[in-house]
Design a protein around this motif. Structure first.
Motif, PDB file in Angstrom:
ATOM      1  N   GLY A 592      26.742  39.841 -27.695  1.00  0.00           N
ATOM      2  CA  GLY A 592      25.457  39.877 -28.389  1.00  0.00           C
ATOM      3  C   GLY A 592      24.404  39.057 -27.683  1.00  0.00           C
ATOM      4  O   GLY A 592      23.483  38.533 -28.289  1.00  0.00           O
ATOM      5  N   GLY A 593      24.560  38.890 -26.341  1.00  0.00           N
ATOM      6  CA  GLY A 593      23.534  38.202 -25.565  1.00  0.00           C
ATOM      7  C   GLY A 593      23.650  36.691 -25.569  1.00  0.00           C
ATOM      8  O   GLY A 593      22.898  36.009 -24.926  1.00  0.00           O
ATOM      9  N   SER A 594      24.594  36.112 -26.315  1.00  0.00           N
ATOM     10  CA  SER A 594      24.726  34.660 -26.331  1.00  0.00           C
ATOM     11  C   SER A 594      26.125  34.267 -25.886  1.00  0.00           C
ATOM     12  O   SER A 594      27.061  35.041 -25.971  1.00  0.00           O
ATOM     13  N   LYS A 595      26.248  33.044 -25.402  1.00  0.00           N
ATOM     14  CA  LYS A 595      27.536  32.539 -24.926  1.00  0.00           C
ATOM     15  C   LYS A 595      28.477  32.344 -26.103  1.00  0.00           C
ATOM     16  O   LYS A 595      28.130  31.711 -27.092  1.00  0.00           O
ATOM     17  N   ARG A 596      29.662  32.945 -26.000  1.00  0.00           N
ATOM     18  CA  ARG A 596      30.637  32.787 -27.073  1.00  0.00           C
ATOM     19  C   ARG A 596      31.457  31.529 -26.821  1.00  0.00           C
ATOM     20  O   ARG A 596      31.941  31.300 -25.721  1.00  0.00           O
ATOM     21  N   ILE A 597      31.610  30.686 -27.848  1.00  0.00           N
ATOM     22  CA  ILE A 597      32.431  29.481 -27.716  1.00  0.00           C
ATOM     23  C   ILE A 597      33.889  29.912 -27.686  1.00  0.00           C
ATOM     24  O   ILE A 597      34.341  30.715 -28.503  1.00  0.00           O
ATOM     25  N   LYS A 598      34.642  29.387 -26.711  1.00  0.00           N
ATOM     26  CA  LYS A 598      36.050  29.740 -26.591  1.00  0.00           C
ATOM     27  C   LYS A 598      36.847  28.463 -26.370  1.00  0.00           C
ATOM     28  O   LYS A 598      36.537  27.669 -25.478  1.00  0.00           O
ATOM     29  N   TYR A 599      37.866  28.270 -27.209  1.00  0.00           N
ATOM     30  CA  TYR A 599      38.723  27.092 -27.100  1.00  0.00           C
ATOM     31  C   TYR A 599      40.008  27.455 -26.367  1.00  0.00           C
ATOM     32  O   TYR A 599      40.606  28.518 -26.614  1.00  0.00           O
ATOM     33  N   PHE A 600      40.456  26.577 -25.473  1.00  0.00           N
ATOM     34  CA  PHE A 600      41.686  26.790 -24.705  1.00  0.00           C
ATOM     35  C   PHE A 600      42.729  25.754 -25.123  1.00  0.00           C
ATOM     36  O   PHE A 600      42.468  24.547 -25.064  1.00  0.00           O
ATOM     37  N   ILE A 601      43.901  26.244 -25.526  1.00  0.00           N
ATOM     38  CA  ILE A 601      44.962  25.334 -25.984  1.00  0.00           C
ATOM     39  C   ILE A 601      46.208  25.571 -25.147  1.00  0.00           C
ATOM     40  O   ILE A 601      46.680  26.711 -25.031  1.00  0.00           O
ATOM     41  N   ASP A 602      46.734  24.481 -24.570  1.00  0.00           N
ATOM     42  CA  ASP A 602      47.875  24.627 -23.660  1.00  0.00           C
ATOM     43  C   ASP A 602      49.181  24.043 -24.200  1.00  0.00           C
ATOM     44  O   ASP A 602      50.178  24.008 -23.493  1.00  0.00           O
ATOM     45  N   ASN A 603      49.178  23.620 -25.464  1.00  0.00           N
ATOM     46  CA  ASN A 603      50.401  22.962 -25.968  1.00  0.00           C
ATOM     47  C   ASN A 603      50.811  23.466 -27.349  1.00  0.00           C
ATOM     48  O   ASN A 603      51.367  22.726 -28.152  1.00  0.00           O
ATOM     49  N   LEU A 604      50.521  24.744 -27.625  1.00  0.00           N
ATOM     50  CA  LEU A 604      50.843  25.301 -28.939  1.00  0.00           C
ATOM     51  C   LEU A 604      51.851  26.434 -28.767  1.00  0.00           C
ATOM     52  O   LEU A 604      51.572  27.430 -28.107  1.00  0.00           O
ATOM     53  N   PRO A 605      53.064  26.287 -29.339  1.00  0.00           N
ATOM     54  CA  PRO A 605      54.089  27.331 -29.160  1.00  0.00           C
ATOM     55  C   PRO A 605      53.763  28.594 -29.971  1.00  0.00           C
ATOM     56  O   PRO A 605      53.118  28.538 -31.011  1.00  0.00           O
ATOM     57  N   ILE A 606      54.208  29.731 -29.463  1.00  0.00           N
ATOM     58  CA  ILE A 606      54.017  31.041 -30.110  1.00  0.00           C
ATOM     59  C   ILE A 606      55.379  31.726 -30.198  1.00  0.00           C
ATOM     60  O   ILE A 606      56.177  31.655 -29.270  1.00  0.00           O
ATOM     61  N   TYR A 607      55.626  32.414 -31.321  1.00  0.00           N
ATOM     62  CA  TYR A 607      56.913  33.089 -31.498  1.00  0.00           C
ATOM     63  C   TYR A 607      56.697  34.537 -31.953  1.00  0.00           C
ATOM     64  O   TYR A 607      55.738  34.853 -32.661  1.00  0.00           O
ATOM     65  N   VAL A 608      57.619  35.407 -31.544  1.00  0.00           N
ATOM     66  CA  VAL A 608      57.632  36.792 -32.037  1.00  0.00           C
ATOM     67  C   VAL A 608      58.241  36.795 -33.433  1.00  0.00           C
ATOM     68  O   VAL A 608      59.322  36.251 -33.643  1.00  0.00           O
ATOM     69  N   ILE A 609      57.530  37.364 -34.402  1.00  0.00           N
ATOM     70  CA  ILE A 609      58.102  37.435 -35.754  1.00  0.00           C
ATOM     71  C   ILE A 609      58.446  38.864 -36.169  1.00  0.00           C
ATOM     72  O   ILE A 609      59.147  39.078 -37.154  1.00  0.00           O
ATOM     73  N   ALA A 610      57.963  39.854 -35.414  1.00  0.00           N
ATOM     74  CA  ALA A 610      58.306  41.243 -35.742  1.00  0.00           C
ATOM     75  C   ALA A 610      58.164  42.088 -34.483  1.00  0.00           C
ATOM     76  O   ALA A 610      57.232  41.912 -33.700  1.00  0.00           O
ATOM     77  N   GLU A 611      59.116  42.989 -34.301  1.00  0.00           N
ATOM     78  CA  GLU A 611      59.070  43.919 -33.171  1.00  0.00           C
ATOM     79  C   GLU A 611      59.685  45.236 -33.631  1.00  0.00           C
ATOM     80  O   GLU A 611      60.799  45.257 -34.131  1.00  0.00           O
ATOM     81  N   ARG A 612      58.943  46.316 -33.500  1.00  0.00           N
ATOM     82  CA  ARG A 612      59.495  47.600 -33.927  1.00  0.00           C
ATOM     83  C   ARG A 612      58.986  48.702 -33.011  1.00  0.00           C
ATOM     84  O   ARG A 612      57.936  48.580 -32.383  1.00  0.00           O
ATOM     85  N   VAL A 613      59.783  49.777 -32.954  1.00  0.00           N
ATOM     86  CA  VAL A 613      59.430  50.933 -32.140  1.00  0.00           C
ATOM     87  C   VAL A 613      59.041  52.069 -33.073  1.00  0.00           C
ATOM     88  O   VAL A 613      59.721  52.329 -34.073  1.00  0.00           O
TER      89      VAL A 613
END
Length: 789
Positions: A592-613
């Motif tokens: 939208g023509g303005s700089k979007r604020i973006k936060y970078f996090i390098d110490n937060l774990p992520i897990y898969v909670i659902a996977e389906r085909v």
């Protein structure tokens, strides 16, 4: 001669063909017998595939080679005269023909869809079949074509003698367009799914209009340089010296066919507007490829060109007509004169089906709130609120999430084919670069073999853009994985792309269709028959939207004008950043023509909670219920009870016929086997899969069934080569299943070839009849306990 004893083919040869010929039809030039017009739907079975039956019309009649008029469906003489009519009417709908005949050799039942006769259905004797001239005049009456308009539509296709002819839906699209031009329609829209040959269709339209001198100077506009060059060198090559490509220089008005990148004929400065070197009435036909991209928007550069050449006929081509409040393809071009959808393309076997692997992460679904005062890796104070899927990679970058997406992609490739062409759609250039780095680190051996195993192909990176041709070239192995944002969304003919990864927020139906279209092409020479979609951002929920494969709805609301109220599920925007040409990606963080604020996090774990085909079902919808429940429902539609199934299985000449019949109804054999065998621990026969899943019976493995037969000493009645063959067939059954032992070609393989030549082995059973009898007895023995119970 007893007519009732003749086969359908005999009826055609002895009665129908002579009747057509006697009516004046040229059998060589105007009649196609056993005309196959589809390729047969591809049915995926795990890593294997099969094709369904092609649709075939017994006869297709054309007055001119390019103008189909009638279909005839033949039946043997045991059937009534009109027994084939409903089947023929279905073919006529598909092939866009008005005259339909059914015959059993006694005469014809004639169904007139044109309304030019005194009644809809009439019975005709064999000597009353209409002549070519009669049907042609009735066709022209139906279409309202008279005088010069009639002559205009008679121009033939381009034929290079190679045998290549347009497919049936391309013929429909070409004829509808040529007829619309003959009627004086000056704005025409064709909607054809990605991968169905829009450019070849456009070439044939232009060729016929050019050769008939209806249109003398023609402009073909595309939005990517690569598309213009491909078009000029491939489909449009027959135009030869009459054709030129417009560049940003002084133009030459001596040509007849002009191809141009729209950016090449527009500019911000008046003198850069090359197109104004042409007079406004110079072109009498303009064909706009991918017309959803901008021509329908009132303030677009495309529209500026079209308005300048407003006296010309404008033909728009797209897979995805755009209908938003700001832009409307239909308001500009009118309703499509012809549409051919992705669903129809898959049903016909011209486009590749797909399966969806949907993977959900904990922070995406459950949300995450930062501790008070938390700083990101760059020292930015993170705003205190709950972040969820809509924020990922746009407002919040969790590096572990990028890593986990790359890990799941890598695992999939290693488990299937590490060299299958893969496109990963990311939210912006920064995201695409992070994804590239993660994949490089997860695939060190592949990258060591060739540094181009993973490439970022985005608008800002010249080296990456330079590899686009290599990525889409089936002959080139590298790059294998392309990370991108918008650059590869449209117009990229990636014939061998087998994996599409969605890690991008996609809200626009137009953009979603374009992305899915990157995988829908089939390339049999390189083993590309289907593709997989891995979805990390719930983008595939758009498959359930009626707009995905339905008719577009106009919701255009020009400023100050009235318009229909948009439905709740109205398509949002086109997802392409304003002011960014299709040759580029949106620049990183702009919104939208303005700089979007973006936060970078390098110490937060992520897990898969659902996977389906999820699988592409026979009705064109994704199967979202469990494979177990879906299979149960499919089988119960075919078989009322276990006894019904057992009886059909026992009576079947070949078990493969029932297996294929259930596959056509939607049973995913390989996927089902994989799911059930994980629990059972051993490979199961299709028979046991059905008994177990659909009728709750205990399942025996193939090995257990084979052992039971051996214990019964069934082979004692055979000796020599015959016994050796049966013992080897039983072992083959245990290894590979029932379908393989039913195919006599198995005798050409080891260990049978070591026992003797196929002819000798068949003779050991007293001939082919004896061999087939022994196979049936072996099958009876395999299923004896259930069938006899």
């Amino acid at each position: 001669m007893d007519k009732k004893s003749l086969t359908e083919r005999d009826i055609c040869t002895k009665f129908i063909t002579p009747a057509i010929q006697q009516a004046g039809w040229d059998i060589q030039r105007q009649v196609l017998e056993e005309f196959g017009f589809t390729a047969g739907r591809i049915v995926v079975r795990g890593k294997l595939h099969s094709r369904g039956e092609r649709k075939r019309a017994d006869y297709l009649l054309s007055y001119h080679k390019n103008m189909p008029l009638a279909v005839i469906e033949a039946k043997d003489n045991k059937h009534s005269l009109g027994a084939g009519m409903q089947q023929a009417l279905g073919y006529a709908d598909t092939l866009d023909v008005p005259f339909v005949f059914s015959s059993n050799g006694d005469g014809f039942l004639f169904h007139d869809r044109s309304g030019t006769g005194s009644q809809i259905e009439t019975e005709l004797n064999l000597d009353q079949f209409p002549s070519p001239e009669e049907l042609w005049q009735r066709y022209c009456q139906w279409k309202g074509l008279h005088g010069q308009a009639q002559k205009n539509i008679e121009a033939p296709y381009y034929d290079d003698g190679s045998g290549r002819t347009p497919r049936y839906y391309q013929i429909n699209a070409i004829n509808r367009t040529v007829e619309a031009v003959a009627h004086g329609q000056d704005r025409i829209l064709l909607v054809m799914a990605t991968g169905t040959g829009k450019t070849y269709t456009a070439f044939q339209i232009i060729w016929r209009l050019w050769k008939s001198k209806q249109k003398k100077r023609i402009l073909f506009l595309a939005d990517r340089n690569i598309l213009v060059d491909q078009t000029k060198n491939n489909d449009f090559k027959p135009f030869g010296q009459a054709m030129t490509k417009i560049a940003k220089r002084q133009i030459d008005t001596s040509y007849e066919i002009y191809l141009s990148l729209y950016q090449a004929v527009t500019g911000t400065e008046e003198e850069m507007n090359i197109y104004k070197q042409f007079s406004p009435d110079f072109f009498d036909l303009i064909v706009i490829d991918e017309c959803h991209r901008g021509s329908a928007a009132e303030d677009s550069a495309w529209r500026e060109i079209l308005d300048y050449f407003s006296s010309a006929t404008h033909v728009g081509l797209t897979a995805t007509p755009k209908e938003t409040k700001e832009v409307s393809s239909i308001t500009y071009f009118g309703d499509p004169v012809y549409s051919y959808t992705l669903k129809q393309g898959i049903e016909d076997g011209f486009l590749a089906p797909y399966k969806v692997v949907r993977i959900d992460f904990d922070k995406d679904l459950q949300g995450w709130r930062p501790p008070k005062g938390m700083l990101d890796k760059n020292g930015e104070l993170i705003e205190d609120r709950i972040y969820n899927l809509k924020d990922m990679d746009r407002t919040l970058v969790i590096e572990a999430r990028t890593q986990l997406v790359a890990q799941k992609v890598t695992e999939f490739l290693k488990a299937s084919d590490p060299f299958q062409k893969t496109i990963i759609f990311c939210d912006d250039i920064n995201h695409a670069e992070r994804m590239r780095q993660a994949l490089v680190n997860l695939n060190p051996e592949r990258v060591a073999e060739n540094r181009k195993y993973v490439m970022r192909i985005t608008g800002d990176d010249q080296e990456g853009k330079a590899e686009l041709d290599n990525f889409i070239n089936p002959e080139e192995r590298y790059p294998v994985i392309a990370t991108t944002s918008k650059l590869m969304t449209t117009g990229v003919d990636a014939q061998t792309c087998k994996l599409i990864v969605l890690d991008q927020h996609i809200k626009s139906m137009t953009e979603f269709k374009q992305i899915i279209g990157r995988g829908t092409r089939i390339n049999e020479d390189f083993g590309k028959y289907w593709f997989t979609i891995m979805d990390f951002k719930k983008a595939t929920e758009l498959f359930a939207d009626p707009a995905f494969d339905g008719e577009p709805v106009v919701i255009y609301a020009p400023e100050g004008g009235d318009s229909p109220v948009p439905p709740d599920d109205a398509i949002e925007g086109d997802g392409i950043t304003a002011g960014v040409g299709p040759e580029n990606d949106p620049l990183d963080d702009q919104e939208g023509g303005s700089k979007r604020i973006k936060y970078f996090i390098d110490n937060l774990p992520i897990y898969v909670i659902a996977e389906r085909v999820q699988y592409y079902g026979p009705d064109g919808r994704l199967i979202t219920e469990s494979l177990h429940d879906y299979t149960r429902a499919c089988v119960h539609k075919q078989f009322a009870s276990l006894d019904d199934f057992l009886r059909r299985w026992s009576d079947a000449e070949q078990k493969k016929a029932i297996i294929d019949e259930l596959a056509a109804q939607g049973v995913m054999w390989e996927a089902l086997a994989e799911e059930v065998e994980k629990k059972q621990g051993q490979p199961l026969d299709p028979f046991d899969l059905i008994c177990h899943v659909a009728f709750d019976q205990p399942a025996l493995s193939r090995k257990e069934r084979a052992e039971q037969v051996k214990k019964r000493n069934y082979f004692a009645r055979y000796s020599g080569a015959a016994r050796q063959v049966l013992e080897a067939l039983l072992d083959k059954y245990a290894d590979t299943g029932i379908e393989h032992i039913e195919d006599i070609k198995i005798l050409q393989l080891d260990p049978f070839s070591q026992i003797g030549a196929p002819m000798e082995l068949v003779k050991a059973f007293g001939g082919k009849a004896g061999y087939n009898k022994a196979i049936h007895e072996l099958e009876d023995q395999l299923y004896a306990s259930e069938i006899s119970a």
